[in-house]
Design a protein around this motif. Structure first.
Motif, mmCIF file in Angstrom:
data_model
loop_
_atom_site.group_PDB
_atom_site.id
_atom_site.type_symbol
_atom_site.label_atom_id
_atom_site.label_comp_id
_atom_site.label_asym_id
_atom_site.label_seq_id
_atom_site.Cartn_x
_atom_site.Cartn_y
_atom_site.Cartn_z
ATOM 1 N N GLU A 256 -4.779 2.041 -1.877
ATOM 2 C CA GLU A 256 -4.958 0.703 -2.455
ATOM 3 C C GLU A 256 -3.691 -0.116 -2.231
ATOM 4 O O GLU A 256 -2.603 0.431 -2.059
ATOM 5 C CB GLU A 256 -5.229 0.815 -3.964
ATOM 6 C CG GLU A 256 -4.129 1.567 -4.695
ATOM 7 C CD GLU A 256 -4.521 2.009 -6.087
ATOM 8 O OE1 GLU A 256 -5.577 1.561 -6.583
ATOM 9 O OE2 GLU A 256 -3.767 2.805 -6.691
ATOM 10 N N ALA A 257 -3.855 -1.424 -2.206
ATOM 11 C CA ALA A 257 -2.717 -2.327 -2.082
ATOM 12 C C ALA A 257 -2.564 -3.071 -3.403
ATOM 13 O O ALA A 257 -3.478 -3.790 -3.826
ATOM 14 C CB ALA A 257 -2.939 -3.307 -0.930
ATOM 15 N N VAL B 272 -4.180 -1.330 4.019
ATOM 16 C CA VAL B 272 -4.539 0.058 3.716
ATOM 17 C C VAL B 272 -5.129 0.688 4.979
ATOM 18 O O VAL B 272 -6.025 0.121 5.610
ATOM 19 C CB VAL B 272 -5.556 0.125 2.560
ATOM 20 C CG1 VAL B 272 -6.053 1.553 2.350
ATOM 21 C CG2 VAL B 272 -4.932 -0.428 1.279
ATOM 22 N N ALA C 239 0.855 -1.191 0.000
ATOM 23 C CA ALA C 239 0.000 0.000 0.000
ATOM 24 C C ALA C 239 0.888 1.237 0.000
ATOM 25 O O ALA C 239 0.902 2.033 0.947
ATOM 26 C CB ALA C 239 -0.925 -0.014 1.215
ATOM 27 N N THR D 191 -0.447 5.146 4.465
ATOM 28 C CA THR D 191 -0.487 4.299 3.269
ATOM 29 C C THR D 191 -1.219 5.011 2.139
ATOM 30 O O THR D 191 -1.885 6.024 2.345
ATOM 31 C CB THR D 191 -1.216 2.964 3.539
ATOM 32 O OG1 THR D 191 -2.642 3.213 3.601
ATOM 33 C CG2 THR D 191 -0.750 2.321 4.824
ATOM 34 N N GLU E 60 0.824 -4.694 3.097
ATOM 35 C CA GLU E 60 -0.384 -4.638 2.276
ATOM 36 C C GLU E 60 -1.561 -3.911 2.910
ATOM 37 O O GLU E 60 -2.510 -3.542 2.224
ATOM 38 C CB GLU E 60 -0.834 -6.054 1.905
ATOM 39 C CG GLU E 60 -1.368 -6.869 3.065
ATOM 40 C CD GLU E 60 -1.837 -8.253 2.628
ATOM 41 O OE1 GLU E 60 -1.597 -8.615 1.460
ATOM 42 O OE2 GLU E 60 -2.441 -8.959 3.439
ATOM 43 N N SER F 220 -3.525 7.851 -5.204
ATOM 44 C CA SER F 220 -3.271 6.561 -5.841
ATOM 45 C C SER F 220 -1.999 6.639 -6.694
ATOM 46 O O SER F 220 -1.547 7.737 -7.062
ATOM 47 C CB SER F 220 -4.442 6.153 -6.737
ATOM 48 O OG SER F 220 -4.517 7.022 -7.870
#
Length: 277
Positions: A195-196, A256, A163, A192, A254, A270
């Motif tokens: 999105e991961a 979020v 993330a 973060t 990972e 993003s």
């Protein structure tokens, strides 16, 4: 007005924070190793200090209310440097320490450098200083440069996800904490992106947005060490490079989190939006 001391002001993160504080009219002091490289930041005071030299740090921080401690460059003695800085901050009588840590910092973290951050956090806790920890995920800004000249992003990350967070989002979050430190005492924030992504998805996003064809090649751990051997880097540094990917593979990067929008008032950026801007 309380003075905010900003370390790492010649770097990508510290420089961003200094610019934001200058725009906000904050009283700040840039703490740097080389004053000649300090950025223009609204007439900010500049002080020279080296993390490993506690006396220079103590002098540089004297009179500061809140301090942004950007972690030092990876080094075998980084934890010792950080401890020296923290001890000097205590001696200088600062009021609040904001430390740039790493997502998933733990004594047994797969990413070897994350263990340094855990040790630093523990020393800060033991020091008695009021603190805030900003645990940044990997910086999304650096992802395109992880692909080689051949456009291949290599590493043993498997199908794990990360993330990754934009540097500008981290700077916005840090600025929010620095300008209202009393609201964040003793809090740890995981910073973060929204999105991961797997590295396949990272490569596809870079390709779609920039037009540069990037692909992901999944290496074994052994292949990863061999493919990086030509750099001639010391073993501890290569361990850090490779364990970045194995930490992804193990799912340690990972998750979020919502700290960026909560602290900044805007959505986290993003990877696609970052590459478009």
């Amino acid at each position: 007005m309380t003075t905010i001391a900003v370390t790492g002001a010649t770097g990508r993160l510290g420089g961003r924070v200094a610019a934001r504080l200058a725009a906000a009219g904050a009283d700040q002091r840039l703490v740097v190793r080389d004053p000649s490289r300090a950025p223009e930041a609204g007439g900010a005071e500049v002080a020279r200090a080296d993390y490993a030299d506690g006396e220079t740090v103590r002098r540089a921080l004297r009179g500061a209310g809140t301090v942004l401690m950007v972690s030092a460059t990876e080094h075998p003695d980084r934890v010792a440097q950080h401890r020296a800085f923290v001890d000097a901050a205590v001696a200088a009588g600062i009021g609040h320490l904001v430390y740039i840590s790493f997502y998933g910092a733990a004594p047994d973290a797969t990413f070897t450098f994350a263990r340094d951050h855990w040790a630093t956090e523990e020393h800060i806790r033991a020091s008695g200083l009021p603190f805030t920890f900003l645990r940044d995920n990997m910086y999304a800004d650096f992802l395109p440069s992880m692909a080689g000249e051949d456009g291949v992003l290599r590493g043993p990350a498997g199908r794990g996800r990360l993330a990754a967070v934009a540097l500008d989002d981290v700077a916005d979050a840090a600025t929010a904490v620095l300008t209202s430190p009393g609201e964040h005492v003793g809090v740890t924030y995981d910073l973060t992106g929204p999105e991961a992504l797997t590295l396949d998805e990272v490569a596809a996003t870079i390709t779609a947005v920039t037009g540069r064809t990037v692909t992901y090649h999944e290496e074994t751990v052994e292949e990863a060490y061999r493919s990086r051997a030509h750099y001639g880097a010391p073993g501890w540094e290569v361990d850090g490079w490779v364990s970045t990917y194995t930490a992804i593979a193990k799912g340690e990067l990972e998750g979020v989190r919502d700290a960026v929008p909560r602290l900044t008032g805007h959505p986290a950026t993003s990877l696609a939006d970052l590459l478009t801007s």
